[in-house]
Motif scaffolding. Sequence first.
Motif, PDB file in Angstrom:
ATOM      1  N   VAL A   1       0.813  -1.219   0.000  1.00  0.00           N
ATOM      2  CA  VAL A   1       0.000   0.000   0.000  1.00  0.00           C
ATOM      3  C   VAL A   1       0.845   1.268   0.000  1.00  0.00           C
ATOM      4  CG1 VAL A   1      -0.266   0.374   2.491  1.00  0.00           C
ATOM      5  CG2 VAL A   1      -2.151   0.911   0.938  1.00  0.00           C
ATOM      6  N   GLN A   2       2.085   1.191   0.432  1.00  0.00           N
ATOM      7  CA  GLN A   2       2.954   2.365   0.412  1.00  0.00           C
ATOM      8  C   GLN A   2       3.259   2.798  -1.023  1.00  0.00           C
ATOM      9  OE1 GLN A   2       3.559   3.356   3.513  1.00  0.00           O
ATOM     10  NE2 GLN A   2       4.630   5.237   3.000  1.00  0.00           N
ATOM     11  N   LEU A   3       3.236   1.821  -1.941  1.00  0.00           N
ATOM     12  CA  LEU A   3       3.573   2.103  -3.334  1.00  0.00           C
ATOM     13  C   LEU A   3       2.336   2.339  -4.189  1.00  0.00           C
ATOM     14  CD1 LEU A   3       6.344  -0.622  -3.820  1.00  0.00           C
ATOM     15  CD2 LEU A   3       6.661   1.806  -3.335  1.00  0.00           C
ATOM     16  N   VAL A   4       1.304   1.548  -3.959  1.00  0.00           N
ATOM     17  CA  VAL A   4       0.098   1.669  -4.775  1.00  0.00           C
ATOM     18  C   VAL A   4      -1.118   1.300  -3.934  1.00  0.00           C
ATOM     19  CG1 VAL A   4       0.345  -0.696  -5.649  1.00  0.00           C
ATOM     20  CG2 VAL A   4      -1.020   0.968  -6.939  1.00  0.00           C
ATOM     21  N   GLN A   5      -2.192   2.059  -4.124  1.00  0.00           N
ATOM     22  CA  GLN A   5      -3.442   1.758  -3.420  1.00  0.00           C
ATOM     23  C   GLN A   5      -4.456   1.202  -4.420  1.00  0.00           C
ATOM     24  OE1 GLN A   5      -2.272   5.367  -2.862  1.00  0.00           O
ATOM     25  NE2 GLN A   5      -0.851   4.185  -1.617  1.00  0.00           N
ATOM     26  N   ILE A   6      -5.083   0.107  -4.053  1.00  0.00           N
ATOM     27  CA  ILE A   6      -6.040  -0.572  -4.932  1.00  0.00           C
ATOM     28  C   ILE A   6      -7.435  -0.450  -4.326  1.00  0.00           C
ATOM     29  CG2 ILE A   6      -6.671  -2.771  -6.003  1.00  0.00           C
ATOM     30  CD1 ILE A   6      -3.719  -3.600  -5.717  1.00  0.00           C
TER      31      ILE A   6
ATOM     32  N   ALA B   1      -2.005  -8.114  -0.951  1.00  0.00           N
ATOM     33  CA  ALA B   1      -2.511  -6.843  -1.456  1.00  0.00           C
ATOM     34  C   ALA B   1      -3.966  -6.633  -1.040  1.00  0.00           C
ATOM     35  CB  ALA B   1      -2.384  -6.796  -2.979  1.00  0.00           C
ATOM     36  N   SER B   2      -4.735  -7.713  -1.056  1.00  0.00           N
ATOM     37  CA  SER B   2      -6.127  -7.621  -0.634  1.00  0.00           C
ATOM     38  C   SER B   2      -6.223  -7.199   0.826  1.00  0.00           C
ATOM     39  CB  SER B   2      -6.806  -8.987  -0.837  1.00  0.00           C
ATOM     40  OG  SER B   2      -8.126  -8.967  -0.363  1.00  0.00           O
ATOM     41  N   TYR B   3      -5.462  -7.851   1.686  1.00  0.00           N
ATOM     42  CA  TYR B   3      -5.494  -7.576   3.126  1.00  0.00           C
ATOM     43  C   TYR B   3      -5.152  -6.118   3.421  1.00  0.00           C
ATOM     44  CZ  TYR B   3      -4.184  -8.047   8.102  1.00  0.00           C
ATOM     45  OH  TYR B   3      -4.075  -7.903   9.451  1.00  0.00           O
TER      46      TYR B   3
ATOM     47  N   TYR C   1      -6.533  -0.381   4.678  1.00  0.00           N
ATOM     48  CA  TYR C   1      -6.193   1.001   4.337  1.00  0.00           C
ATOM     49  C   TYR C   1      -7.458   1.782   3.986  1.00  0.00           C
ATOM     50  CZ  TYR C   1      -4.581   5.012   1.658  1.00  0.00           C
ATOM     51  OH  TYR C   1      -4.389   6.288   1.184  1.00  0.00           O
ATOM     52  N   LEU C   2      -8.350   1.179   3.194  1.00  0.00           N
ATOM     53  CA  LEU C   2      -9.590   1.853   2.822  1.00  0.00           C
ATOM     54  C   LEU C   2     -10.473   2.099   4.046  1.00  0.00           C
ATOM     55  CD1 LEU C   2     -10.460  -0.088  -0.463  1.00  0.00           C
ATOM     56  CD2 LEU C   2      -9.703   2.286  -0.280  1.00  0.00           C
ATOM     57  N   LEU C   3     -10.538   1.128   4.941  1.00  0.00           N
ATOM     58  CA  LEU C   3     -11.348   1.295   6.150  1.00  0.00           C
ATOM     59  C   LEU C   3     -10.835   2.439   7.022  1.00  0.00           C
ATOM     60  CD1 LEU C   3     -11.915  -2.441   7.172  1.00  0.00           C
ATOM     61  CD2 LEU C   3     -13.662  -0.828   6.414  1.00  0.00           C
ATOM     62  N   LEU C   4      -9.526   2.628   7.046  1.00  0.00           N
ATOM     63  CA  LEU C   4      -8.934   3.672   7.875  1.00  0.00           C
ATOM     64  C   LEU C   4      -8.852   5.023   7.179  1.00  0.00           C
ATOM     65  CD1 LEU C   4      -6.035   1.527   9.378  1.00  0.00           C
ATOM     66  CD2 LEU C   4      -7.956   2.487  10.669  1.00  0.00           C
ATOM     67  N   ASN C   5      -9.090   5.054   5.862  1.00  0.00           N
ATOM     68  CA  ASN C   5      -8.854   6.278   5.103  1.00  0.00           C
ATOM     69  C   ASN C   5     -10.107   6.867   4.459  1.00  0.00           C
ATOM     70  OD1 ASN C   5      -6.808   8.176   3.911  1.00  0.00           O
ATOM     71  ND2 ASN C   5      -7.626   7.352   2.008  1.00  0.00           N
ATOM     72  N   GLU C   6     -11.047   6.023   4.061  1.00  0.00           N
ATOM     73  CA  GLU C   6     -12.215   6.499   3.332  1.00  0.00           C
ATOM     74  C   GLU C   6     -13.148   7.304   4.237  1.00  0.00           C
ATOM     75  OE1 GLU C   6     -13.360   5.389  -0.328  1.00  0.00           O
ATOM     76  OE2 GLU C   6     -11.279   6.001  -0.032  1.00  0.00           O
TER      77      GLU C   6
ATOM     78  N   CYS D   1     -15.395  -0.753  12.892  1.00  0.00           N
ATOM     79  CA  CYS D   1     -15.447  -1.245  11.512  1.00  0.00           C
ATOM     80  C   CYS D   1     -14.255  -2.150  11.204  1.00  0.00           C
ATOM     81  CB  CYS D   1     -15.470  -0.068  10.526  1.00  0.00           C
ATOM     82  SG  CYS D   1     -17.025   0.843  10.484  1.00  0.00           S
ATOM     83  N   VAL D   2     -13.069  -1.733  11.634  1.00  0.00           N
ATOM     84  CA  VAL D   2     -11.862  -2.530  11.398  1.00  0.00           C
ATOM     85  C   VAL D   2     -11.954  -3.863  12.121  1.00  0.00           C
ATOM     86  CG1 VAL D   2      -9.408  -2.644  11.959  1.00  0.00           C
ATOM     87  CG2 VAL D   2     -10.321  -0.612  10.853  1.00  0.00           C
ATOM     88  N   ASN D   3     -12.434  -3.854  13.354  1.00  0.00           N
ATOM     89  CA  ASN D   3     -12.565  -5.097  14.111  1.00  0.00           C
ATOM     90  C   ASN D   3     -13.574  -6.048  13.474  1.00  0.00           C
ATOM     91  OD1 ASN D   3     -11.196  -5.318  17.053  1.00  0.00           O
ATOM     92  ND2 ASN D   3     -11.445  -3.171  16.489  1.00  0.00           N
ATOM     93  N   LEU D   4     -14.669  -5.519  12.978  1.00  0.00           N
ATOM     94  CA  LEU D   4     -15.656  -6.355  12.302  1.00  0.00           C
ATOM     95  C   LEU D   4     -15.067  -6.968  11.033  1.00  0.00           C
ATOM     96  CD1 LEU D   4     -18.855  -4.133  12.656  1.00  0.00           C
ATOM     97  CD2 LEU D   4     -18.469  -6.354  13.742  1.00  0.00           C
TER      98      LEU D   4
END
Length: 380
Positions: free
Chosen positions: A278-283, A327-329, A334-339, A350-353
């Motif tokens: 994720v540091q290089l590319v976000q999917i 990459a999936s993990y 990252y999306l849960l913490l950023n969106e 949300c992250v725990n769920l």
Amino acid sequence: MPELADETYRPTLNLRFAMASKRNWLGLFLMGAINNLPYVIVNSAASSIASSFGVRNFVGLVFGANVSLSVFVKCLNTFLLLNVSYRIRFLVNGCLMLIGLFGVAYATSFGFAIGCIVIVGSSSAFGENVTLGYLHKFPSKLVNAWSSGTGMAGVLGSSLFIIFDCSVGTESGDEQQLRRLNKMAFLLTTPVVLIYWLAYFVVIHEPGYSPDLFSRTNINVQHAQVEDSEDAPLLAGQIPTNDSEVIEESRCHRYIRCLKLILWLALNAGVFVSRSSVQLVQIRRVDVLSALQLINMVVWITDVHYKFIPVYLLPALMIYVGLLGGASYVNIFYLLLNEEKYPPRDRELCVNLAALFVTLGIALGTGLETLLFTTVLKSD
């Protein structure tokens, strides 16, 4: 009060922020590596543990014990312990690691070893959920530090056990030699728990500002909003509305609302190996990664029976599977913490769920494997 955006303060703030980020990256990387290390060593030693007690055919019980209570401890953290301080939870988790490691090292029976392995696996699962929730306090890209550490645990754990095996010399398969190997491997792993605690209590410094503050352009406005706002903070059990009113919300309703928010991402988080991308590319389209993994599963299951994949290609395909899973993990969390669609006050829940679905994915995968190899693939 001097404005945060004042050019006089900006270089000092940027330097302080950069130094804190490096410390936190290192601390979270160490915590990820150590959290998963005992779990990996148990899996690496599964055959040795079973054989050392003369029950080689029960090696599957070792793998099963390592994940047997994962869902339970993750539910415990998600639904009952989110208000318990992180200090207490990380301290308790380190103690669980030590109990499990010492227990396996000094086990006098296979049953006792299995009980201690349950504790080792529970510690890994509990620590994962606690740390993923803890990440909501930091800039979202720091999920890469934790995920890289957990990926390193796989390499480090298996490598260490190979080294221990070579040192003891267990070619003859003697039960006493195997027990000596297990004892040495698990006892020599125990000091890492001290590093785990040092990483949390000493190395990591929680930021005293909004985690993504420095990524926003109007930094002085953000600071002013934090310092000078006359609005009272929302209380637990309340949700904001567009007209600045709040609505009382039951705990059950909050769980259901957050589950709906994360369900699609969580369904894509069931498998993972390498986690440093994720540091290089976000999917964002993580469902594409899951679709590719589904194709991989069909190909590998088919190959078990027909043996059509050349042996020399298998290592490359294994790496490919791991890269997709990793990459999936990392991108899901990252999306849960950023969106923005995930409210800041709900991100820990949300992250725990979502992390619960990781364990459910492992359990379903293990169950499917057992079912296939005891039925249609039994002769293969």
